[in-house]
Design an enzyme around this catalytic site. Structure first.
Site, short mmCIF file in Angstrom:
data_model
loop_
_atom_site.label_atom_id
_atom_site.label_comp_id
_atom_site.label_asym_id
_atom_site.label_seq_id
_atom_site.Cartn_x
_atom_site.Cartn_y
_atom_site.Cartn_z
N LYS A 119 0.86 -1.19 0.00
CA LYS A 119 0.00 0.00 0.00
C LYS A 119 0.89 1.24 0.00
O LYS A 119 1.49 1.59 1.01
CB LYS A 119 -0.91 0.04 1.22
CG LYS A 119 -1.97 1.14 1.03
CD LYS A 119 -2.49 1.71 2.32
CE LYS A 119 -1.79 2.95 2.78
NZ LYS A 119 -1.87 4.13 1.90
N GLU A 138 10.36 1.58 10.02
CA GLU A 138 11.36 2.59 9.65
C GLU A 138 10.67 3.93 9.77
O GLU A 138 9.87 4.30 8.92
CB GLU A 138 11.83 2.39 8.20
CG GLU A 138 12.52 1.08 7.92
CD GLU A 138 13.87 0.98 8.58
OE1 GLU A 138 14.43 2.02 9.00
OE2 GLU A 138 14.36 -0.15 8.70
N CYS A 154 13.82 10.86 6.03
CA CYS A 154 13.84 10.33 7.40
C CYS A 154 15.18 10.62 8.06
O CYS A 154 15.26 10.79 9.26
CB CYS A 154 13.55 8.84 7.39
SG CYS A 154 14.62 7.92 6.31
N GLU A 167 10.22 16.06 14.74
CA GLU A 167 10.58 16.00 13.33
C GLU A 167 9.72 16.98 12.53
O GLU A 167 8.49 16.91 12.57
CB GLU A 167 10.35 14.58 12.81
CG GLU A 167 10.76 14.40 11.38
CD GLU A 167 10.49 13.00 10.86
OE1 GLU A 167 9.40 12.48 11.12
OE2 GLU A 167 11.38 12.44 10.21
P1 NDP Z 1 2.45 8.46 7.55
O1 NDP Z 1 2.78 7.71 8.77
O2 NDP Z 1 1.37 9.46 7.57
O3 NDP Z 1 2.06 7.45 6.38
C1 NDP Z 1 2.87 6.37 6.00
C2 NDP Z 1 2.00 5.29 5.40
O4 NDP Z 1 1.19 4.73 6.42
C3 NDP Z 1 1.05 5.82 4.33
O5 NDP Z 1 0.94 4.85 3.31
C4 NDP Z 1 -0.24 5.95 5.11
O6 NDP Z 1 -1.38 5.92 4.32
C5 NDP Z 1 -0.16 4.74 6.01
N1 NDP Z 1 -1.00 4.78 7.18
C6 NDP Z 1 -1.51 5.85 7.82
N2 NDP Z 1 -2.28 5.45 8.86
C7 NDP Z 1 -2.25 4.10 8.89
C8 NDP Z 1 -2.86 3.09 9.71
N3 NDP Z 1 -3.66 3.40 10.71
N4 NDP Z 1 -2.59 1.79 9.44
C9 NDP Z 1 -1.77 1.47 8.43
N5 NDP Z 1 -1.21 2.37 7.58
C10 NDP Z 1 -1.43 3.67 7.82
O7 NDP Z 1 3.82 9.07 7.06
P2 NDP Z 1 4.05 10.04 5.84
O8 NDP Z 1 3.52 9.43 4.57
O9 NDP Z 1 3.55 11.37 6.25
O10 NDP Z 1 5.65 10.01 5.71
C11 NDP Z 1 6.44 10.78 6.49
C12 NDP Z 1 7.03 9.97 7.63
O11 NDP Z 1 7.75 8.85 7.16
C13 NDP Z 1 8.05 10.80 8.38
O12 NDP Z 1 7.87 10.69 9.78
C14 NDP Z 1 9.38 10.19 7.98
O13 NDP Z 1 10.40 10.38 8.86
C15 NDP Z 1 9.02 8.76 7.78
N6 NDP Z 1 10.01 8.12 6.89
C16 NDP Z 1 10.92 7.21 7.40
C17 NDP Z 1 11.88 6.64 6.59
C18 NDP Z 1 12.86 5.62 7.12
O14 NDP Z 1 13.41 4.87 6.32
N7 NDP Z 1 13.11 5.55 8.40
C19 NDP Z 1 11.98 7.00 5.19
C20 NDP Z 1 11.01 7.95 4.77
C21 NDP Z 1 10.05 8.47 5.61
P3 NDP Z 1 -1.96 7.24 3.60
O15 NDP Z 1 -0.90 8.27 3.56
O16 NDP Z 1 -2.30 6.75 2.27
O17 NDP Z 1 -3.16 7.66 4.38
#
Ligand code: NDP
Length: 494
Positions: free
Chosen positions: A178, A253, A287, A386
């Protein structure tokens, strides 16, 4: 809805319409305008995709395939990706606003991830155990786990997917992915390469939609056995709770508040470039963003001059243009989030010395100026939380001991940069700084060979490297009694 390109979901080797019949718009962050339609999945689609992946895992050509053959398929996928890298880079830039020149470079490197795990596919072996019991031959093997649920964010859609996809498939699992609701298109374009490489139907399935209506039922599904999540800490908490329904093995991650430390003997030109790369690369939406710069007081003024001079010349603009250095934020809500943190930083007493607003000359799109706060309190929210945008906090320090304490004073533990010439100091600090990745005299370097991941609010588990493939396997131990003697007493442990 306008006459946009319309994407369906990919389940069991077929393009399928969402059971809701609904689609939502995906927006180009450079213009702020929608450009394509994405299927809005729900729990009915989740069930369909997981069942297909489960069936393929238990009963298909994929289940019977040798590890070597799986390796060949992954290698072929890497070759196809190399051919289509530039085209996929265009979709990434269109959908998430990252620079086309960065995405071209990234996409042209990403085949290496498939080659690396293709090479590992037939090297996932167990061990013969030197067992302490007479007449017993005992060995272990590593088996695939089953259906993997992969959930990815919007900042590097394909890279963060491949970190999961390549080891999961090399180990013989099937997968349901997803992507973020904001950036689904590049993965949906990539699917044609999965088909062309010859993966059987049901091995890779893509569901699109939102976290609550797709991510949540997916991570709760009883047939999911492994969850690989990249995203924010709040969504991660939901995912971990959901995993109580299936007791999946989970890797997380998450984000970071990474320190970039410059000692007095560092090459200041390089260190300044490393700080700029760490926070303004990808407009800070990384990240591993080096969002806290700790500068030794003796070189503070000198390096700040270099940093501010270069930052004031950063070319912000259209990510499709070759000479742009910083594109837009990926979404309007992320732009607003950055604005919220900048006003918070000002209220908390940080000194705003550069940026701090949307550029006046870019009226469309989600652009923000590269921003620098001097001397914020290390305990303030701008220094602890962050921001995920182009906002740097700069803090001076006096001693090695002090800077280690400052650097570790965060709930995150993902990455750290150290700029130093003294090799002994470099190793000392690398050992004591709490981070899963430490870069010395470099920043933001990645490779399929090197694991990434963190601790604390940055999550757990590792992606990349040999370690990652083991995270997609489970160990089986086999005991063979080689004795020809009769078993005398069935009531004792042997
Ligand atoms: P989110 O946590 O908002 O979303 C990440 C994914 O999780 C999206 O596909 C989102 O769906 C999905 N999601 C949201 N709620 C749920 C749930 N209840 N159950 C399952 N899946 C869910 O993060 P962002 O997309 O805003 O990305 C930014 C974040 O990602 C930052 O905190 C960043 O640091 C982290 N990140 C970490 C990395 C690493 O390798 N450590 C690399 C890159 C980013 P949808 O958006 O479609 O609603």
């Amino acid at each position: 809805m306008g006459n946009f390109k319309k994407y369906n979901m990919y389940i069991n080797g077929q393009w399928v319409e969402p059971s809701s019949g609904e689609y939502f718009e995906s927006v180009n962050p450079a213009t702020g305008k929608p450009w394509c339609l994405i299927a809005r999945g729900n729990e009915v689609d989740v069930d369909r995709a997981v069942l297909a992946a489960h069936h393929t895992f238990t009963n298909s050509d994929w289940a019977d395939m040798s590890y070597t053959e799986r390796g060949h398929l992954l290698r072929k996928l890497g070759d196809l990706l190399a051919v289509h890298a530039d085209e996929l880079a265009q979709y990434e830039t269109l959908d998430n606003g990252k620079l086309i020149r960065e995405m071209r470079g990234q996409l042209n490197y990403l085949p290496e991830f498939f080659y690396y795990y293709a090479g590992l596919a037939d090297k996932i072996h167990g061990e013969t155990l030197p067992i302490d019991k007479k007449d017993m031959f005992v060995f272990s093997s590593r088996e695939p786990i089953g259906v993997v649920a992969a959930i990815t964010p919007w900042n590097s859609p394909l890279y963060l997917t491949f970190l999961k996809l390549a080891p999961a498939l090399a180990a013989g699992n099937t997968i349901v992915i997803k992507p973020s609701e904001y950036t689904s298109a590049s993965l949906l374009e990539f699917v044609k390469l999965i088909e062309e490489a010859g993966f059987p139907p049901g091995v890779v399935n893509i569901l699109t939609g939102f976290g609550d209506s797709v991510g949540s039922p997916l991570t709760s599904h009883p047939l999911v056995k492994r969850i690989a999540f990249t995203g924010g800490s709040e969504s991660a908490k939901h995912v971990v709770r959901n995993s109580a329904n299936n007791f999946s093995k989970v890797s997380l991650e998450l984000g970071g508040k990474s320190p970039n430390i410059v000692f007095e003997d560092a090459n200041l030109e390089n260190a300044a470039m490393g700080i700029i790369a760490g926070i303004y690369g990808a407009s800070g939406q990384s990240c591993v963003a080096g969002s806290r710069a700790f500068l030794h007081e003796s070189i503070y003024d000198k390096i700040m001059k270099i940093i501010v001079d270069r930052v004031s010349r950063i070319k912000v603009g259209d990510p499709m243009s070759q000479d742009t250095e910083m594109g837009p934020l990926a979404t309007l809500s992320q732009l607003e989030n950055v604005e919220k943190y900048v006003s918070l930083g000002k209220q908390e007493g940080g000194r705003l010395i550069h940026g701090g607003k949307r550029p006046e000359y870019l009226t469309d799109g989600f652009y923000y100026e590269p921003t620098i706060f001097e001397h914020p309190d290390n305990e303030s929210r701008i220094s602890r939380e962050e921001v995920f945008g182009p906002v740097l906090s700069v803090i001076p320090f006096k001693t090695e001991e002090e800077v280690i304490k400052l650097a570790n004073s965060t709930d995150y533990g993902l990455a750290a940069g150290i700029w130093v010439s003294d090799i002994a100091k470099a190793h000392r600090v690398a050992k004591r700084v709490r981070a899963g990745i430490v870069w010395i005299n470099t920043y933001r370097s990645v490779s399929p060979i090197a694991p990434i991941g963190g601790s604390g609010l940055s999550g757990y588990g590792r992606e990349g490297g040999i370690e990652a493939i083991y995270e997609y396997t489970q160990t089986k131990t086999v005991w063979v009694n080689t004795s020809s003697e009769k078993i005398q007493d069935p009531f004792i442990m042997r």
